[in-house]
Design a protein around this motif. Structure first.
Motif, PDB file in Angstrom:
ATOM      1  N   HIS A  43      17.785  11.652  -7.941  1.00  0.00           N
ATOM      2  CA  HIS A  43      17.805  11.917  -6.495  1.00  0.00           C
ATOM      3  C   HIS A  43      16.624  11.231  -5.805  1.00  0.00           C
ATOM      4  O   HIS A  43      16.795  10.591  -4.756  1.00  0.00           O
ATOM      5  N   GLU A  44      15.449  11.356  -6.383  1.00  0.00           N
ATOM      6  CA  GLU A  44      14.261  10.778  -5.748  1.00  0.00           C
ATOM      7  C   GLU A  44      14.247   9.252  -5.848  1.00  0.00           C
ATOM      8  O   GLU A  44      13.700   8.579  -4.967  1.00  0.00           O
ATOM      9  N   ALA A  45      14.855   8.709  -6.894  1.00  0.00           N
ATOM     10  CA  ALA A  45      14.989   7.253  -6.986  1.00  0.00           C
ATOM     11  C   ALA A  45      15.870   6.733  -5.859  1.00  0.00           C
ATOM     12  O   ALA A  45      15.560   5.707  -5.234  1.00  0.00           O
ATOM     13  N   TYR A  46      16.963   7.454  -5.570  1.00  0.00           N
ATOM     14  CA  TYR A  46      17.851   7.015  -4.493  1.00  0.00           C
ATOM     15  C   TYR A  46      17.171   7.154  -3.134  1.00  0.00           C
ATOM     16  O   TYR A  46      17.347   6.299  -2.256  1.00  0.00           O
ATOM     17  N   GLU A  47      16.400   8.202  -2.968  1.00  0.00           N
ATOM     18  CA  GLU A  47      15.657   8.367  -1.711  1.00  0.00           C
ATOM     19  C   GLU A  47      14.681   7.211  -1.516  1.00  0.00           C
ATOM     20  O   GLU A  47      14.541   6.673  -0.414  1.00  0.00           O
ATOM     21  N   THR A  48      14.014   6.816  -2.581  1.00  0.00           N
ATOM     22  CA  THR A  48      13.069   5.697  -2.513  1.00  0.00           C
ATOM     23  C   THR A  48      13.799   4.398  -2.216  1.00  0.00           C
ATOM     24  O   THR A  48      13.365   3.590  -1.381  1.00  0.00           O
ATOM     25  N   PHE A  49      14.926   4.162  -2.908  1.00  0.00           N
ATOM     26  CA  PHE A  49      15.723   2.970  -2.636  1.00  0.00           C
ATOM     27  C   PHE A  49      16.168   2.931  -1.178  1.00  0.00           C
ATOM     28  O   PHE A  49      16.122   1.886  -0.519  1.00  0.00           O
ATOM     29  N   ASN A  50      16.629   4.084  -0.661  1.00  0.00           N
ATOM     30  CA  ASN A  50      17.117   4.151   0.709  1.00  0.00           C
ATOM     31  C   ASN A  50      16.022   3.769   1.698  1.00  0.00           C
ATOM     32  O   ASN A  50      16.271   3.013   2.651  1.00  0.00           O
ATOM     33  N   TYR A  51      14.821   4.258   1.447  1.00  0.00           N
ATOM     34  CA  TYR A  51      13.658   3.913   2.279  1.00  0.00           C
ATOM     35  C   TYR A  51      13.399   2.406   2.228  1.00  0.00           C
ATOM     36  O   TYR A  51      13.202   1.752   3.255  1.00  0.00           O
ATOM     37  N   MET A  52      13.405   1.845   1.027  1.00  0.00           N
ATOM     38  CA  MET A  52      13.112   0.417   0.853  1.00  0.00           C
ATOM     39  C   MET A  52      14.195  -0.459   1.475  1.00  0.00           C
ATOM     40  O   MET A  52      13.909  -1.473   2.114  1.00  0.00           O
ATOM     41  N   ASN A  53      15.443  -0.073   1.268  1.00  0.00           N
ATOM     42  CA  ASN A  53      16.546  -0.871   1.808  1.00  0.00           C
ATOM     43  C   ASN A  53      16.507  -0.907   3.334  1.00  0.00           C
ATOM     44  O   ASN A  53      16.729  -1.955   3.953  1.00  0.00           O
ATOM     45  N   HIS A  54      16.219   0.217   3.960  1.00  0.00           N
ATOM     46  CA  HIS A  54      16.162   0.295   5.421  1.00  0.00           C
ATOM     47  C   HIS A  54      15.072  -0.614   5.980  1.00  0.00           C
ATOM     48  O   HIS A  54      15.227  -1.167   7.078  1.00  0.00           O
ATOM     49  N   ARG A  55      13.998  -0.797   5.219  1.00  0.00           N
ATOM     50  CA  ARG A  55      12.873  -1.609   5.685  1.00  0.00           C
ATOM     51  C   ARG A  55      12.905  -3.039   5.153  1.00  0.00           C
ATOM     52  O   ARG A  55      11.937  -3.780   5.299  1.00  0.00           O
ATOM     53  N   GLY A  56      13.994  -3.420   4.528  1.00  0.00           N
ATOM     54  CA  GLY A  56      14.142  -4.779   4.046  1.00  0.00           C
ATOM     55  C   GLY A  56      13.371  -5.081   2.776  1.00  0.00           C
ATOM     56  O   GLY A  56      13.264  -6.239   2.367  1.00  0.00           O
ATOM     57  N   MET A  57      12.837  -4.050   2.119  1.00  0.00           N
ATOM     58  CA  MET A  57      12.080  -4.256   0.891  1.00  0.00           C
ATOM     59  C   MET A  57      12.990  -4.401  -0.331  1.00  0.00           C
ATOM     60  O   MET A  57      12.571  -4.937  -1.352  1.00  0.00           O
ATOM     61  N   TYR A  58      14.214  -3.879  -0.230  1.00  0.00           N
ATOM     62  CA  TYR A  58      15.163  -3.910  -1.344  1.00  0.00           C
ATOM     63  C   TYR A  58      16.500  -4.378  -0.784  1.00  0.00           C
ATOM     64  O   TYR A  58      17.227  -3.608  -0.174  1.00  0.00           O
ATOM     65  N   GLN A  59      16.817  -5.641  -1.004  1.00  0.00           N
ATOM     66  CA  GLN A  59      18.076  -6.189  -0.532  1.00  0.00           C
ATOM     67  C   GLN A  59      19.121  -6.113  -1.647  1.00  0.00           C
ATOM     68  O   GLN A  59      18.801  -6.299  -2.822  1.00  0.00           O
ATOM     69  N   VAL A  60      20.344  -5.826  -1.255  1.00  0.00           N
ATOM     70  CA  VAL A  60      21.421  -5.605  -2.220  1.00  0.00           C
ATOM     71  C   VAL A  60      22.328  -6.824  -2.258  1.00  0.00           C
ATOM     72  O   VAL A  60      23.030  -7.113  -1.295  1.00  0.00           O
TER      73      VAL A  60
END
Length: 208
Positions: free
Chosen positions: A144-161
């Motif tokens: 759960h916390e990994a997905y929360e972290t990914f969601n934060y990063m993706n929203h800020r352009g730090m993790y592109q899919v």
């Protein structure tokens, strides 16, 4: 001691990992600049500490097992952004005196993903039902916390899919078709007919 040798070593590894996570996240919390990331770190430290203390307490007296799942914080979620949009080049930085928010978030994500896998792998080796459940709960929480972290990063352009074309994705996934209802029973009947049934209801081995 009521624990087997294997699960004793597994719990030792999980506690060591969780101790390291708490220490690292505490350092990240002091260094990060984004208030949203800092608040997330603070919550993740609290859940890791609670999980660590529960497991330590049980291994000390074997009575205070807390096997109920801890409540998971429902973080604000964003619409996932798909596709690569000119991602910036990246390379290891060895001269950093302070971690930036992207490095901190990346470290958090990797810690949670590895911890989720390690918790579940350890749970599969445990005989004690309480330890097993606490480790499963720990895996779910880290997931759960990994997905929360990914969601934060993706929203800020730090993790592109990265994506593939719709045609390629559909070709791969539409290859699999639904199984007709009742097919399992038919397959079992076919197997019994092929092998036959011997004395005492034991199936005969196939004849070579």
């Amino acid at each position: 001691m009521p624990f087997g040798a294997h699960e004793t070593m597994e719990v030792h590894e999980i506690l060591s990992e969780k101790k390291c996570m708490i220490e690292h996240f505490s350092m990240y919390e002091r260094q990060c600049q984004d208030p949203t990331l800092r608040e997330m770190l603070h919550r993740h430290i609290q859940t890791a500490t609670q999980s660590y203390n529960q497991l330590v307490s049980y291994t000390h007296d074997y009575h205070t097992a807390q096997t109920k799942m801890m409540p998971m914080h429902t973080a604000h979620t964003y619409d996932i952004k798909y596709g690569l949009h000119n991602p910036a080049p990246s390379a290891p930085q060895t001269d950093m005196t302070k971690m930036n928010d992207q490095s901190i978030a990346s470290a958090m994500l990797l810690a949670h993903k590895n911890s989720a896998k390690n918790h579940m792998a350890a749970a599969l080796e445990c005989a004690d039902p309480n330890v097993r459940q606490m480790l499963v709960n720990g895996s779910v929480m880290c997931t759960h916390e990994a997905y929360e972290t990914f969601n934060y990063m993706n929203h800020r352009g730090m993790y592109q899919v990265p994506t593939m074309s719709d045609h390629t994705a559909k070709t791969m996934l539409h290859h699999y078709q639904p199984m007709a209802q009742g097919m399992t029973g038919s397959m079992e009947a076919t197997g019994q007919a092929a092998y036959g049934t011997g004395q005492n209801g034991i199936q005969d081995a196939p004849k070579m």
